[in-house]
Write a protein that holds these residues in place. Structure first.
Motif, PDB file in Angstrom:
ATOM      1  N   GLU A   1      51.724 -33.037 -91.692  1.00  0.00           N
ATOM      2  CA  GLU A   1      51.844 -34.636 -91.972  1.00  0.00           C
ATOM      3  C   GLU A   1      52.544 -35.572 -90.867  1.00  0.00           C
ATOM      4  OE1 GLU A   1      53.201 -37.714 -95.543  1.00  0.00           O
ATOM      5  OE2 GLU A   1      51.973 -35.996 -95.699  1.00  0.00           O
ATOM      6  N   ILE A   2      52.042 -36.604 -90.679  1.00  0.00           N
ATOM      7  CA  ILE A   2      52.629 -37.767 -89.877  1.00  0.00           C
ATOM      8  C   ILE A   2      53.058 -39.088 -90.774  1.00  0.00           C
ATOM      9  CG2 ILE A   2      52.319 -39.393 -88.073  1.00  0.00           C
ATOM     10  CD1 ILE A   2      50.572 -37.390 -86.770  1.00  0.00           C
ATOM     11  N   MET A   3      54.148 -39.527 -90.885  1.00  0.00           N
ATOM     12  CA  MET A   3      54.785 -40.575 -91.676  1.00  0.00           C
ATOM     13  C   MET A   3      55.565 -41.578 -91.015  1.00  0.00           C
ATOM     14  SD  MET A   3      57.570 -39.259 -94.215  1.00  0.00           S
ATOM     15  CE  MET A   3      56.610 -38.072 -94.989  1.00  0.00           C
TER      16      MET A   3
ATOM     17  N   THR B   1      59.643 -42.916 -85.702  1.00  0.00           N
ATOM     18  CA  THR B   1      61.149 -43.772 -85.877  1.00  0.00           C
ATOM     19  C   THR B   1      61.346 -44.154 -84.341  1.00  0.00           C
ATOM     20  OG1 THR B   1      63.212 -44.076 -86.371  1.00  0.00           O
ATOM     21  CG2 THR B   1      62.627 -41.750 -85.966  1.00  0.00           C
ATOM     22  N   HIS B   2      61.971 -45.537 -84.086  1.00  0.00           N
ATOM     23  CA  HIS B   2      62.534 -45.604 -82.690  1.00  0.00           C
ATOM     24  C   HIS B   2      63.856 -45.097 -82.752  1.00  0.00           C
ATOM     25  CE1 HIS B   2      59.149 -48.137 -81.960  1.00  0.00           C
ATOM     26  NE2 HIS B   2      59.422 -48.999 -82.846  1.00  0.00           N
ATOM     27  N   ARG B   3      64.373 -44.299 -83.651  1.00  0.00           N
ATOM     28  CA  ARG B   3      65.795 -43.732 -83.568  1.00  0.00           C
ATOM     29  C   ARG B   3      65.666 -42.263 -83.952  1.00  0.00           C
ATOM     30  NH1 ARG B   3      69.550 -47.620 -86.636  1.00  0.00           N
ATOM     31  NH2 ARG B   3      71.343 -45.915 -86.302  1.00  0.00           N
ATOM     32  N   PRO B   4      65.099 -41.323 -83.210  1.00  0.00           N
ATOM     33  CA  PRO B   4      64.923 -40.124 -83.471  1.00  0.00           C
ATOM     34  C   PRO B   4      66.584 -39.356 -83.933  1.00  0.00           C
ATOM     35  CG  PRO B   4      63.741 -40.459 -81.850  1.00  0.00           C
ATOM     36  CD  PRO B   4      64.692 -41.839 -81.797  1.00  0.00           C
ATOM     37  N   ARG B   5      66.236 -38.165 -84.589  1.00  0.00           N
ATOM     38  CA  ARG B   5      67.552 -37.536 -85.041  1.00  0.00           C
ATOM     39  C   ARG B   5      67.048 -36.330 -84.972  1.00  0.00           C
ATOM     40  NH1 ARG B   5      69.342 -38.831 -91.200  1.00  0.00           N
ATOM     41  NH2 ARG B   5      69.519 -41.009 -90.178  1.00  0.00           N
ATOM     42  N   PRO B   6      67.910 -35.155 -85.022  1.00  0.00           N
ATOM     43  CA  PRO B   6      67.688 -33.760 -84.914  1.00  0.00           C
ATOM     44  C   PRO B   6      66.696 -33.489 -86.231  1.00  0.00           C
ATOM     45  CG  PRO B   6      70.077 -33.986 -84.462  1.00  0.00           C
ATOM     46  CD  PRO B   6      69.420 -35.167 -84.884  1.00  0.00           C
ATOM     47  N   SER B   7      65.807 -32.231 -86.245  1.00  0.00           N
ATOM     48  CA  SER B   7      65.062 -32.026 -87.231  1.00  0.00           C
ATOM     49  C   SER B   7      65.907 -31.562 -88.558  1.00  0.00           C
ATOM     50  CB  SER B   7      64.135 -30.770 -86.851  1.00  0.00           C
ATOM     51  OG  SER B   7      63.487 -31.329 -85.805  1.00  0.00           O
ATOM     52  N   ILE B   8      65.328 -31.657 -89.694  1.00  0.00           N
ATOM     53  CA  ILE B   8      65.879 -31.230 -90.919  1.00  0.00           C
ATOM     54  C   ILE B   8      64.736 -30.225 -91.668  1.00  0.00           C
ATOM     55  CG2 ILE B   8      66.793 -31.975 -93.131  1.00  0.00           C
ATOM     56  CD1 ILE B   8      67.138 -34.803 -91.856  1.00  0.00           C
TER      57      ILE B   8
ATOM     58  N   HIS C   1      60.718 -33.519 -88.583  1.00  0.00           N
ATOM     59  CA  HIS C   1      60.899 -33.734 -87.286  1.00  0.00           C
ATOM     60  C   HIS C   1      60.847 -35.437 -86.934  1.00  0.00           C
ATOM     61  CE1 HIS C   1      60.464 -29.539 -86.565  1.00  0.00           C
ATOM     62  NE2 HIS C   1      59.351 -29.468 -87.123  1.00  0.00           N
ATOM     63  N   PHE C   2      61.573 -35.865 -86.042  1.00  0.00           N
ATOM     64  CA  PHE C   2      61.513 -37.373 -85.862  1.00  0.00           C
ATOM     65  C   PHE C   2      61.181 -37.854 -84.526  1.00  0.00           C
ATOM     66  CE2 PHE C   2      64.460 -36.088 -89.213  1.00  0.00           C
ATOM     67  CZ  PHE C   2      64.075 -36.899 -90.056  1.00  0.00           C
TER      68      PHE C   2
END
Length: 213
Positions: free
Chosen positions: A73-75, A109-116, A125-126
């Motif tokens: 999925e992409i959200m 998101t314009h502010r990626p973070r580590p995957s959860i 994934h961000f």
């Protein structure tokens, strides 16, 4: 190649896919849950909530197409969390420890973070990416299965505008919101690229499907 699909995306009669004023307490702003009663009255919707019962009619038949054949999925950022969630390092989405996606899920998101990594097979994934770039990554993660575009409104609109969607199901709820985020802006002539069908059910919901011609 795998298909790109949209399922169970509810809009009002005046074209709004969410209301105004999204917050932690009101994920759909002033719309509340008025866009979605059709789905949560179905067997599929009740199962998503961990409940029994629910109708097995036409609404359920549409709702249940959400899962089969989906590998990713992409959200968008506004589906993953309320305004400001990027500043909360502990935020893991609205859905608790076992989200309903059960696939790799890519959050734009314009502010990626580590995957959860969550329970039940969902890993968030961000990505800071264009629709085309995000789709390429999601297709790789989907393992040959289809990719679902989950929302919110701007993400669905961007993927439609880019000509990337093969099949889309919109549930038109019999309400007028008057304000919020409109789905159809900038999509004039969209129907010319698709076979369009509609079915109105006893709930008053009109299910409109777009299948690429």
């Amino acid at each position: 190649m795998s298909l790109v699909r949209i399922h169970n995306f509810s809009v009002s009669l005046d074209g709004f896919g969410t209301g105004e004023g999204q917050s932690l307490e009101s994920p759909f702003g002033h719309a509340g849950q008025r866009l979605h009663p059709w789905m949560f009255a179905t067997r599929f919707g009740r199962e998503m909530l961990g409940q029994e019962g629910g109708g097995r009619g036409a609404d359920d038949a549409f709702a249940a197409q959400f899962m089969p054949g989906i590998g990713a999925e992409i959200m968008g950022a506004n589906k993953f969390g309320p305004p400001g969630w990027q500043d909360d390092a502990d935020w893991k989405g609205w859905w608790g420890p076992n989200p309903p996606f059960h696939t790799p899920t890519y959050v734009l998101t314009h502010r990626p973070r580590p995957s959860i990594e969550m329970e039940g097979g969902t890993t968030f994934h961000f990505l800071d990416a264009t629709p085309e770039e995000a789709l390429a990554v999601a297709r790789e993660g989907a393992g040959g299965l289809d990719v679902r575009i989950g929302g919110g409104v701007s993400v669905v609109r961007d993927f439609l505008a880019a000509g990337l969607v093969d099949h889309a199901h919109f549930a038109v709820a019999p309400i007028v919101l008057g304000r919020g985020e409109r789905l159809w802006d900038g999509l004039e002539g969209l129907e010319s690229s698709y076979d369009v069908e509609s079915v109105t059910t006893a709930s008053g919901t009109t299910h409109v499907t777009f299948t690429r011609s």
